[in-house]
Design a protein around this motif. Structure first.
Motif, PDB file in Angstrom:
ATOM      1  N   LYS A 148      -0.066  -1.708  16.242  1.00  0.00           N
ATOM      2  CA  LYS A 148       0.729  -0.714  15.525  1.00  0.00           C
ATOM      3  C   LYS A 148       2.237  -0.939  15.624  1.00  0.00           C
ATOM      4  O   LYS A 148       2.935  -0.811  14.618  1.00  0.00           O
ATOM      5  CB  LYS A 148       0.367   0.694  15.998  1.00  0.00           C
ATOM      6  N   PRO A 149       2.752  -1.290  16.819  1.00  0.00           N
ATOM      7  CA  PRO A 149       4.201  -1.520  16.869  1.00  0.00           C
ATOM      8  C   PRO A 149       4.651  -2.616  15.903  1.00  0.00           C
ATOM      9  O   PRO A 149       5.686  -2.487  15.239  1.00  0.00           O
ATOM     10  CB  PRO A 149       4.443  -1.930  18.324  1.00  0.00           C
ATOM     11  N   LEU A 150       3.851  -3.693  15.828  1.00  0.00           N
ATOM     12  CA  LEU A 150       4.196  -4.763  14.887  1.00  0.00           C
ATOM     13  C   LEU A 150       4.081  -4.270  13.446  1.00  0.00           C
ATOM     14  O   LEU A 150       4.938  -4.555  12.606  1.00  0.00           O
ATOM     15  CB  LEU A 150       3.256  -5.958  15.076  1.00  0.00           C
ATOM     16  N   GLN A 151       3.023  -3.552  13.178  1.00  0.00           N
ATOM     17  CA  GLN A 151       2.816  -3.038  11.821  1.00  0.00           C
ATOM     18  C   GLN A 151       3.945  -2.096  11.427  1.00  0.00           C
ATOM     19  O   GLN A 151       4.484  -2.182  10.319  1.00  0.00           O
ATOM     20  CB  GLN A 151       1.471  -2.315  11.738  1.00  0.00           C
ATOM     21  N   ASP A 152       4.319  -1.228  12.338  1.00  0.00           N
ATOM     22  CA  ASP A 152       5.405  -0.287  12.056  1.00  0.00           C
ATOM     23  C   ASP A 152       6.726  -1.022  11.843  1.00  0.00           C
ATOM     24  O   ASP A 152       7.524  -0.657  10.977  1.00  0.00           O
ATOM     25  CB  ASP A 152       5.552   0.717  13.211  1.00  0.00           C
ATOM     26  N   ALA A 153       6.924  -2.065  12.656  1.00  0.00           N
ATOM     27  CA  ALA A 153       8.179  -2.820  12.533  1.00  0.00           C
ATOM     28  C   ALA A 153       8.260  -3.496  11.171  1.00  0.00           C
ATOM     29  O   ALA A 153       9.306  -3.474  10.508  1.00  0.00           O
ATOM     30  CB  ALA A 153       8.277  -3.849  13.652  1.00  0.00           C
ATOM     31  N   PHE A 154       7.156  -4.089  10.738  1.00  0.00           N
ATOM     32  CA  PHE A 154       7.146  -4.751   9.428  1.00  0.00           C
ATOM     33  C   PHE A 154       7.362  -3.741   8.310  1.00  0.00           C
ATOM     34  O   PHE A 154       8.200  -3.936   7.430  1.00  0.00           O
ATOM     35  CB  PHE A 154       5.811  -5.480   9.209  1.00  0.00           C
ATOM     36  N   ALA A 155       6.586  -2.673   8.353  1.00  0.00           N
ATOM     37  CA  ALA A 155       6.688  -1.672   7.285  1.00  0.00           C
ATOM     38  C   ALA A 155       8.077  -1.051   7.277  1.00  0.00           C
ATOM     39  O   ALA A 155       8.647  -0.793   6.211  1.00  0.00           O
ATOM     40  CB  ALA A 155       5.626  -0.601   7.475  1.00  0.00           C
ATOM     41  N   GLY A 156       8.654  -0.852   8.468  1.00  0.00           N
ATOM     42  CA  GLY A 156       9.987  -0.264   8.546  1.00  0.00           C
ATOM     43  C   GLY A 156      11.039  -1.165   7.923  1.00  0.00           C
ATOM     44  O   GLY A 156      11.895  -0.715   7.160  1.00  0.00           O
ATOM     45  N   ALA A 157      10.936  -2.468   8.226  1.00  0.00           N
ATOM     46  CA  ALA A 157      11.915  -3.415   7.677  1.00  0.00           C
ATOM     47  C   ALA A 157      11.788  -3.488   6.155  1.00  0.00           C
ATOM     48  O   ALA A 157      12.783  -3.505   5.438  1.00  0.00           O
ATOM     49  CB  ALA A 157      11.708  -4.791   8.299  1.00  0.00           C
ATOM     50  N   LEU A 158      10.568  -3.532   5.670  1.00  0.00           N
ATOM     51  CA  LEU A 158      10.363  -3.653   4.224  1.00  0.00           C
ATOM     52  C   LEU A 158      10.646  -2.342   3.501  1.00  0.00           C
ATOM     53  O   LEU A 158      10.991  -2.340   2.326  1.00  0.00           O
ATOM     54  CB  LEU A 158       8.920  -4.085   3.941  1.00  0.00           C
ATOM     55  N   GLY A 159      10.500  -1.250   4.215  1.00  0.00           N
ATOM     56  CA  GLY A 159      10.712   0.053   3.585  1.00  0.00           C
ATOM     57  C   GLY A 159      12.137   0.261   3.116  1.00  0.00           C
ATOM     58  O   GLY A 159      12.411   1.134   2.303  1.00  0.00           O
ATOM     59  N   ALA A 160      13.043  -0.560   3.656  1.00  0.00           N
ATOM     60  CA  ALA A 160      14.445  -0.442   3.235  1.00  0.00           C
ATOM     61  C   ALA A 160      14.670  -1.050   1.860  1.00  0.00           C
ATOM     62  O   ALA A 160      15.709  -0.849   1.245  1.00  0.00           O
ATOM     63  CB  ALA A 160      15.347  -1.127   4.259  1.00  0.00           C
ATOM     64  N   TRP A 161      13.703  -1.796   1.364  1.00  0.00           N
ATOM     65  CA  TRP A 161      13.852  -2.406   0.039  1.00  0.00           C
ATOM     66  C   TRP A 161      14.039  -1.353  -1.036  1.00  0.00           C
ATOM     67  O   TRP A 161      13.330  -0.353  -1.063  1.00  0.00           O
ATOM     68  CB  TRP A 161      12.594  -3.180  -0.323  1.00  0.00           C
ATOM     69  N   TYR A 162      14.910  -1.655  -1.938  1.00  0.00           N
ATOM     70  CA  TYR A 162      15.072  -0.807  -3.121  1.00  0.00           C
ATOM     71  C   TYR A 162      13.746  -0.712  -3.870  1.00  0.00           C
ATOM     72  O   TYR A 162      13.304   0.365  -4.279  1.00  0.00           O
ATOM     73  CB  TYR A 162      16.158  -1.411  -4.018  1.00  0.00           C
ATOM     74  N   PHE A 163      13.081  -1.866  -4.013  1.00  0.00           N
ATOM     75  CA  PHE A 163      11.862  -1.915  -4.823  1.00  0.00           C
ATOM     76  C   PHE A 163      10.734  -1.083  -4.213  1.00  0.00           C
ATOM     77  O   PHE A 163       9.885  -0.578  -4.924  1.00  0.00           O
ATOM     78  CB  PHE A 163      11.387  -3.358  -4.996  1.00  0.00           C
ATOM     79  N   ALA A 164      10.725  -0.982  -2.883  1.00  0.00           N
ATOM     80  CA  ALA A 164       9.635  -0.247  -2.239  1.00  0.00           C
ATOM     81  C   ALA A 164       9.749   1.251  -2.473  1.00  0.00           C
ATOM     82  O   ALA A 164       8.804   1.985  -2.233  1.00  0.00           O
ATOM     83  CB  ALA A 164       9.644  -0.533  -0.744  1.00  0.00           C
ATOM     84  N   ASN A 165      10.904   1.669  -2.940  1.00  0.00           N
ATOM     85  CA  ASN A 165      11.130   3.106  -3.084  1.00  0.00           C
ATOM     86  C   ASN A 165      11.164   3.564  -4.535  1.00  0.00           C
ATOM     87  O   ASN A 165      11.636   4.657  -4.834  1.00  0.00           O
ATOM     88  CB  ASN A 165      12.429   3.480  -2.363  1.00  0.00           C
ATOM     89  N   LEU A 166      10.676   2.716  -5.435  1.00  0.00           N
ATOM     90  CA  LEU A 166      10.661   3.115  -6.842  1.00  0.00           C
ATOM     91  C   LEU A 166       9.637   4.218  -7.097  1.00  0.00           C
ATOM     92  O   LEU A 166       9.759   4.972  -8.051  1.00  0.00           O
ATOM     93  CB  LEU A 166      10.348   1.899  -7.726  1.00  0.00           C
ATOM     94  N   ARG A 167       8.626   4.256  -6.267  1.00  0.00           N
ATOM     95  CA  ARG A 167       7.643   5.354  -6.329  1.00  0.00           C
ATOM     96  C   ARG A 167       7.231   5.691  -4.897  1.00  0.00           C
ATOM     97  O   ARG A 167       7.066   4.779  -4.078  1.00  0.00           O
ATOM     98  CB  ARG A 167       6.388   4.911  -7.076  1.00  0.00           C
ATOM     99  N   PRO A 168       7.015   6.972  -4.603  1.00  0.00           N
ATOM    100  CA  PRO A 168       6.539   7.321  -3.247  1.00  0.00           C
ATOM    101  C   PRO A 168       5.229   6.599  -2.922  1.00  0.00           C
ATOM    102  O   PRO A 168       5.009   6.179  -1.781  1.00  0.00           O
ATOM    103  CB  PRO A 168       6.325   8.834  -3.337  1.00  0.00           C
ATOM    104  N   GLU A 169       4.377   6.441  -3.929  1.00  0.00           N
ATOM    105  CA  GLU A 169       3.083   5.782  -3.690  1.00  0.00           C
ATOM    106  C   GLU A 169       3.266   4.326  -3.292  1.00  0.00           C
ATOM    107  O   GLU A 169       2.419   3.755  -2.608  1.00  0.00           O
ATOM    108  CB  GLU A 169       2.199   5.846  -4.934  1.00  0.00           C
ATOM    109  N   TRP A 170       4.351   3.717  -3.734  1.00  0.00           N
ATOM    110  CA  TRP A 170       4.598   2.310  -3.380  1.00  0.00           C
ATOM    111  C   TRP A 170       4.934   2.189  -1.900  1.00  0.00           C
ATOM    112  O   TRP A 170       4.616   1.187  -1.273  1.00  0.00           O
ATOM    113  CB  TRP A 170       5.729   1.741  -4.223  1.00  0.00           C
ATOM    114  N   ARG A 171       5.591   3.181  -1.369  1.00  0.00           N
ATOM    115  CA  ARG A 171       5.928   3.159   0.062  1.00  0.00           C
ATOM    116  C   ARG A 171       4.642   3.170   0.887  1.00  0.00           C
ATOM    117  O   ARG A 171       4.501   2.415   1.842  1.00  0.00           O
ATOM    118  CB  ARG A 171       6.795   4.382   0.358  1.00  0.00           C
TER     119      ARG A 171
END
Lengths: 207, 207
Positions: free
Chosen positions: A55-78
């Motif tokens: 989980k720590p690795l998974q959270d770290a990856f998702a956290g880093a990628l979550g900063a992407w503009y593209f990841a936030n175009l839709r809540p479902e994409w996050r």
């Protein structure tokens, strides 16, 4: 990834805190090949993640990628991105473990790795790790390390293992890009597929 | 793109043919015409424009998570997705055109953008290259584009591409990016699998 290194460092700290009165008892090993070290290092990494989880690795990856503009175009994409990171790290676990183990084996002797493996396999260590990750009750009620783990922890190899593990983040620095590059293609592919499914669903049932 | 309006205005204003009479389209016809305009301009202009708008920021934004060798895959993935989603993208740009120009202006513009000479000029401008030969629109194009509707189209569509695309920018990204990520992930996965195998590291079927 820092969270994962923190967890690993924590494991070390707990091991070093074991009673020092126990005599060292790890056996010297005559042959100390790269392959042997890698084998023990893989066993160590497997054991660690079996206890601590990904989980720590998974959270770290998702956290880093979550900063992407593209990841936030839709809540479902996050959500899709979090799922993609989690699924891909599970799927890539043998690769990730092998990369980390290979790097560990470059910096540690067979004795050190064997001592680390004994320590990480101790039930008290597993309980301490889980407690610190919030998976189990507080460490106040944790049992002491068993005798073989105590011996390993206070042995010269165990002490040396501990000192090296204390700078685990630095130790893993050279392979952080490789870890990222091993995982990211699958994260991107899974994220793309999931986001496409979200879009298809929205087209099929527009509000 | 700002050059586009100057160049095309110059070309189109050259003829002094009598203005054609334009019947006002109704809204539905205007929307259909807008999609036709978008489709006619897609190959020579909009596709390249979208490529240029997407590839550099995407490549730079992902520089920490993709291998330098994969940068070319970003452009490939974007181009492939722009081809695969051409119909959807043209519908979205058409929506932007409907909001930017009147039905009369779009009807006038459609005549111009279907003219091979104008298509060649658009392509050259989108690619930032000089036209292969002098731009010689047909008499019908010249006549149409000297009408108020034709001049309105030139000013609103050729003159302000951003105005056309901005209102539908997020919808364009939602339509394109999932497929871009999936394709990029697939391409990078194939390369990474070869790399890992060559290093004797385990490769999961999922990669």
């Amino acid at each position: 990834m820092r969270a994962a290194w923190f967890v690993l460092g924590l494991g070390l700290a707990l091991a070093i805190a074991a009673p020092r009165a126990v005599q060292a008892a790890t056996n010297p090993v005559a042959v100390n090949t790269d392959a042997q070290r890698e084998q023990v290092a893989i066993a160590f990494v497997d054991e660690f993640f079996a206890t601590a989880g990904y989980k720590p690795l998974q959270d770290a990856f998702a956290g880093a990628l979550g900063a992407w503009y593209f990841a936030n175009l839709r809540p479902e994409w996050r959500t899709a991105l979090n799922e993609a990171a989690s699924e891909e790290l599970d799927a890539d676990r043998p690769t990730v473990d092998a990369i980390m183990a290979r790097q560990l084996a470059k910096d540690m002797t067979l004795d050190e790795l064997q001592a680390g493996l004994v320590i990480i396999r101790d039930p008290a260590m597993a309980a301490a790790l889980k407690a610190n990750l919030g998976h189990a009750p507080s460490s106040n009620a944790l049992p002491p390390l068993q005798l073989d783990a105590q011996r390993a922890a206070v042995s010269p190899a165990g002490q040396s293992f501990g000192r090296k593990f204390d700078r685990f983040d630095e130790l893993m620095s050279p392979v952080k890009p490789d870890l990222t590059f091993a995982v990211m293609p699958g994260v991107l592919r899974r994220f793309g597929e999931k986001a496409e499914a979200v879009e298809a669903q929205k087209r099929a049932s527009p509000k | 793109m700002k050059l586009m309006v100057a160049a095309l205005t110059l070309v189109l204003a050259g003829g002094a043919a009598p203005a054609a009479a334009w019947a006002a389209d109704d809204k539905a016809q205007g929307d259909k015409t807008a999609v036709d305009v978008a489709t006619a301009m897609y190959g020579p202009a909009y596709k390249r424009m979208l490529h240029d708008a997407l590839v550099p920021p995407l490549t730079d934004g992902m520089s920490g998570v993709i291998r330098p060798e994969w940068r070319g895959y970003v452009a490939e993935a974007v181009d492939e997705e722009l081809d695969a989603k051409a119909t959807v993208v043209c519908a979205l740009i058409g929506r932007g055109l409907s909001g930017a120009a009147t039905p009369d202006e779009l009807a006038a513009g459609l005549i111009a953008v279907r003219d091979p000479a104008i298509q060649g000029a658009l392509k050259a401008l989108a690619e930032h290259t000089p036209p292969a030969q002098p731009v010689s629109p047909t008499a019908e194009t010249r006549a149409t584009m000297t009408t108020p509707a034709g001049r309105g189209f030139t000013q609103k569509v050729f003159g302000d591409i951003a105005k056309v695309v901005d209102p539908v920018k997020e919808d364009l990204l939602r339509a394109l990016m999932p497929g871009v990520f999936r394709r990029l992930g697939q391409k990078a996965s194939a390369d990474e699998r070869r790399r890992l195998q060559s290093q004797g590291l385990p490769v999961e079927a999922a990669i």
